[in-house]
Design a protein around this motif. Structure first.
Motif, PDB file in Angstrom:
ATOM      1  N   LEU A  79       0.822  -1.212   0.000  1.00  0.00           N
ATOM      2  CA  LEU A  79       0.000   0.000   0.000  1.00  0.00           C
ATOM      3  C   LEU A  79       0.854   1.258   0.000  1.00  0.00           C
ATOM      4  O   LEU A  79       0.554   2.233  -0.698  1.00  0.00           O
ATOM      5  CB  LEU A  79      -0.932  -0.005   1.215  1.00  0.00           C
ATOM      6  CG  LEU A  79      -2.116  -0.982   1.152  1.00  0.00           C
ATOM      7  CD1 LEU A  79      -2.741  -1.165   2.529  1.00  0.00           C
ATOM      8  CD2 LEU A  79      -3.168  -0.502   0.147  1.00  0.00           C
ATOM      9  N   ASN A 137      -0.091   5.292  -1.643  1.00  0.00           N
ATOM     10  CA  ASN A 137      -1.199   5.680  -0.769  1.00  0.00           C
ATOM     11  C   ASN A 137      -0.684   6.453   0.438  1.00  0.00           C
ATOM     12  O   ASN A 137       0.413   6.189   0.942  1.00  0.00           O
ATOM     13  CB  ASN A 137      -1.945   4.429  -0.286  1.00  0.00           C
ATOM     14  CG  ASN A 137      -2.665   3.717  -1.412  1.00  0.00           C
ATOM     15  OD1 ASN A 137      -3.621   4.238  -1.969  1.00  0.00           O
ATOM     16  ND2 ASN A 137      -2.187   2.534  -1.760  1.00  0.00           N
ATOM     17  N   ILE A 164      -4.613   4.865   4.192  1.00  0.00           N
ATOM     18  CA  ILE A 164      -4.393   3.447   4.526  1.00  0.00           C
ATOM     19  C   ILE A 164      -5.013   3.120   5.878  1.00  0.00           C
ATOM     20  O   ILE A 164      -5.699   2.102   6.040  1.00  0.00           O
ATOM     21  CB  ILE A 164      -2.882   3.115   4.547  1.00  0.00           C
ATOM     22  CG1 ILE A 164      -2.255   3.318   3.161  1.00  0.00           C
ATOM     23  CG2 ILE A 164      -2.653   1.682   5.010  1.00  0.00           C
ATOM     24  CD1 ILE A 164      -0.735   3.235   3.157  1.00  0.00           C
ATOM     25  N   ARG A 176      -8.278   1.136   4.550  1.00  0.00           N
ATOM     26  CA  ARG A 176      -7.709  -0.165   4.179  1.00  0.00           C
ATOM     27  C   ARG A 176      -7.444  -1.008   5.428  1.00  0.00           C
ATOM     28  O   ARG A 176      -6.436  -1.694   5.530  1.00  0.00           O
ATOM     29  CB  ARG A 176      -6.430   0.033   3.348  1.00  0.00           C
ATOM     30  CG  ARG A 176      -6.660   0.669   1.982  1.00  0.00           C
ATOM     31  CD  ARG A 176      -7.511  -0.219   1.086  1.00  0.00           C
ATOM     32  NE  ARG A 176      -7.751   0.363  -0.236  1.00  0.00           N
ATOM     33  CZ  ARG A 176      -8.836   1.042  -0.569  1.00  0.00           C
ATOM     34  NH1 ARG A 176      -9.811   1.242   0.333  1.00  0.00           N
ATOM     35  NH2 ARG A 176      -8.992   1.512  -1.784  1.00  0.00           N
ATOM     36  N   GLN A 181      -7.464   9.506  -2.545  1.00  0.00           N
ATOM     37  CA  GLN A 181      -6.859   9.709  -1.226  1.00  0.00           C
ATOM     38  C   GLN A 181      -7.647  10.707  -0.384  1.00  0.00           C
ATOM     39  O   GLN A 181      -7.784  10.554   0.826  1.00  0.00           O
ATOM     40  CB  GLN A 181      -5.411  10.219  -1.374  1.00  0.00           C
ATOM     41  CG  GLN A 181      -4.478   9.285  -2.117  1.00  0.00           C
ATOM     42  CD  GLN A 181      -4.318   7.936  -1.444  1.00  0.00           C
ATOM     43  OE1 GLN A 181      -4.075   7.860  -0.244  1.00  0.00           O
ATOM     44  NE2 GLN A 181      -4.475   6.867  -2.211  1.00  0.00           N
TER      45      GLN A 181
END
Length: 717
Positions: free
Chosen positions: A24, A29, A34, A38, A535
């Motif tokens: 990632l 990212n 993240i 994520r 993002q």
């Protein structure tokens, strides 16, 4: 080098967590993205964990690259052996790698290199490889006036210099001495003056290297820099010299013990220990700096997360003496309504005139709160304000706010852009007013180093401090979310994925096209491409958007999931918009959380976050925080008595305690030993900047204007 394996072990992570986190990060990212969107891939690592992970990953990759360089450089000299290569590969720190490379590094001209140039290396080898050496006899053939070797003693001295450097470059020896200094070394500091100073406690000071506290290291370093203290590291020299000697004594050089010991002593005192001492001092300083930076970051986070005082008209009061107190009135949205300058403090002391002018402004704009900066003339201004509001026949309070950095903002390019027609001096008062209404939005306009909630911030690595503080600001901004229709570009540029230039383009687009109505309009902003949108989108808020999800932390990539969720739970978007999802937890429970996640084909963590967000669209996580203390009267140190209990605001947290604003000129200190009845390792574990606490006065020094406080045996708020 097994970087993944090291990260798994050091950070107690699962292999898949490490692999996914690396992928990632390598995909570009941002850490906030993240951490927030994520979670299933990282095992719900926090942004703090991810930042530490990323820093360690960078260090290990840099070390791997350096190892490859060192192996290549030694190989180019045709001196690389299997043993050296294995040692380099086995090294776990950059320092170990550099120690191994030291003997092969191009050196400046040293006593040893000069001796080698004079051809004295064979004589040096004799000392290590010959038994019962008669050094005087063996040195005579090396006498050569053309090489400036006029006698045997010069030749012998050169041979000793060569061996001393060999011992000094010995990675194993350096490791032993470094470890000894870290385990048993003593830091000593002594005064270089008889005059009194703030460093008095360090005039005759000693503490173990492994036990010395970070703030003491920084204090000692500063005292040394100011030429008030002399500082050194002490270990058992004789034991270290003995260890060096023994390593170089063997069956081949029996009988040469005395000369080898002499060389070992020279190598240790002249070359090895001074170098190790510098390393240890640097090591201690790095640890101390990291701690100071961490404390600064924690304090900054607390300051940025202070609860905003919303829907109030505020009068910003920037105190001063000779140049007058600058006044700015801002409306409920922070827009400047009016400004002036009054002179209630010395030398003018135009109290009556100042009262009349401010009362008119207060009445005209229905001012709710007066926000007073805590700088020069703050307490005199506070006395004036307290007296003035006692004469006003309606509810009005005042607050003391931290004005650190207001002057930096006033003269900044941003302040000039925001208030081009307003005098620099007035801009500080505007900032002081707005800090009460929305601390985050105002403080992000200032270089974090200027905010003044640190410990020895001027003694730490500036680049590292900036990196950490920028990370704190980024993390805080994204944890709260940013209203794209009201935010300045200085706030927007801290949103994940948005650069300074893109932030300015967002504001420009808003100015030219009006307010954003939905999140997808961001895609029309110049230079805000798909990657940046991905993002940033989850951290942007649009208050009156047509889709209420645009005013939540739900990422657009999950809108479809959210749509299905609402239908399954028998809700409409009108219910979401009007905040009518009050029994959502009950409805989820009826279906079953895990079953619902499977049906929606979404991760447990993501589903949990979606539900939390849609419960309260547009919520501000700061709203539930502690509001600042509103005051109407003023106290002085003379009003205090030992045993008195007071409420105060935590202004700064440091390793040795916390400074509390209790309403007098100087903040009182709660020493670490007085924070709790239980042992406290780090004050920041219990206290955060902005906290409101109850304290007891336990000491008053009228001469120095200092107050000692305790939180022990006080029922805290």
């Amino acid at each position: 080098m097994d970087i993944k394996g090291i990260l798994i072990k050091e950070m107690s992570l699962r292999p898949k967590q490490v692999e996914n986190a690396i992928n990632l990060i390598d995909e570009g990212n941002t850490i906030p993205f993240i951490a927030r969107y994520r979670k299933e891939l990282t095992g719900e690592m926090t942004d703090v964990q991810l930042r530490e992970f990323n820093e360690r990953l960078i260090y290990l990759r840099n070390m791997e690259a350096r190892k490859e360089d060192v192996i290549r450089l030694i190989a180019e000299q045709e001196k690389l052996s299997d043993e050296i290569e294995k040692a380099v590969e086995k090294a776990m720190t950059l320092q170990e790698v550099e120690d191994i490379y030291a003997p092969f590094k191009q050196k400046k001209r040293t006593r040893a290199t000069i001796a080698k140039e004079r051809g004295l290396e064979p004589l040096a080898n004799m000392i290590l490889l010959s038994k019962n050496l008669n050094i005087e006899k063996e040195a005579k053939p090396f006498i050569d006036p053309e090489k400036n070797i006029d006698n045997a003693q010069i030749a012998i001295a050169g041979a000793k210099d060569i061996l001393a450097e060999i011992m000094s470059d010995d990675a194993d020896i350096r490791k032993i001495i470094r470890e000894e200094a870290l385990k048993r070394g003593i830091v000593e500091s002594n005064a270089k003056t008889e005059e009194d100073s703030v460093y008095k406690m360090y005039y005759e000071f000693s503490e173990r290297v492994r036990e010395i506290l970070p703030h003491r290291v920084l204090a000692i370093n500063r005292g040394e820099k100011e030429d008030i203290l002399s500082v050194k590291i002490k270990i058992d020299d004789s034991d270290m010299i003995e260890k060096i000697s023994k390593k170089y004594m063997n069956q081949q050089n029996v009988g040469n013990e005395d000369i080898i010991k002499e060389i070992a002593m020279d190598a240790y005192k002249r070359l090895i220990f001074p170098s190790i001492e510098r390393e240890i001092r640097n090591h201690l300083s790095e640890i101390a700096q990291e701690r100071a930076i961490k404390v600064f970051g924690q304090n900054l986070n607390g300051l940025l997360l202070q609860a905003p005082i919303k829907d109030v008209v505020v009068m910003g009061f920037d105190p001063a003496y000779r140049t007058g107190c600058k006044i700015a009135v801002v409306d409920k949205n922070g827009k400047l309504l009016d400004f002036t300058t009054v002179y209630p403090t010395k030398p003018q002391k135009k109290v009556k005139e100042a009262k009349e002018e401010l009362k008119k402004l207060i009445e005209k704009y229905k001012v709710d709160i007066i926000s007073i900066g805590n700088g020069t003339a703050s307490r005199e201004s506070e006395q004036f304000v307290a007296q003035m509001i006692s004469e006003i026949d309606r509810e009005i309070n005042y607050v003391i706010v931290n004005e650190a950095g207001a002057s930096v903002y006033s003269a900044s390019k941003l302040a000039n852009e925001e208030h081009p027609d307003i005098n620099v001096s007035i801009r500080g008062a505007i900032s002081i007013a707005r800090r009460l209404q929305d601390p985050l939005a105002e403080l992000v306009k200032i270089d974090p180093k200027s905010i003044g909630v640190g410990q020895y911030q001027h003694d730490v690595n500036e680049k590292r401090l900036t990196e950490v503080l920028d990370g704190v600001v980024e993390g805080t901004v994204n944890s709260i979310g940013v209203d794209v229709n009201t935010a300045s570009y200085s706030l927007l540029e801290h949103v994940a994925g948005i650069s300074n230039s893109v932030a300015k383009n967002i504001v420009l687009y808003r100015d030219e096209n009006g307010e954003f109505e939905n999140i997808n309009q961001l895609k029309k902003v110049k230079r805000l491409g798909p990657a940046a949108f991905k993002q940033a989108a989850g951290f942007i808020r649009i208050t009156n958007a047509s889709n209420p999800l645009d005013n939540t932390g739900v990422h657009p990539e999950s809108y479809e999931v959210c749509d299905k969720l609402l239908k399954k739970l028998d809700y409409t978007y009108d219910d979401l918009y009007l905040g009518k999802l009050t029994d959502i937890d009950r409805r989820v429970k009826l279906i079953g959380f895990d079953k619902l996640a499977d049906e929606l084909e979404v991760g447990i963590a993501t589903l949990r976050d979606i539900i939390d967000e849609i419960k309260k669209p547009g919520r501000d996580i700061r709203d539930g925080g502690i509001k600042p203390i509103l005051r109407k009267d003023v106290m002085s140190i003379e009003d205090l008595e030992e045993g008195m209990e007071l409420s105060g605001t935590v202004r700064n947290v440091v390793d040795f305690g916390a400074f509390i604003d209790i309403g007098i000129k100087n903040d009182g200190l709660v020493h670490i030993s007085k924070i709790s009845n239980k042992r406290v390792k780090n004050p920041s574990d219990l206290l955060t900047v902005g906290d409101i606490v109850k304290v007891k006065v336990i000491g008053i020094d009228l001469n120095k204007g200092k107050v000692s406080l305790s939180m022990k045996d006080v029922k805290n708020i």
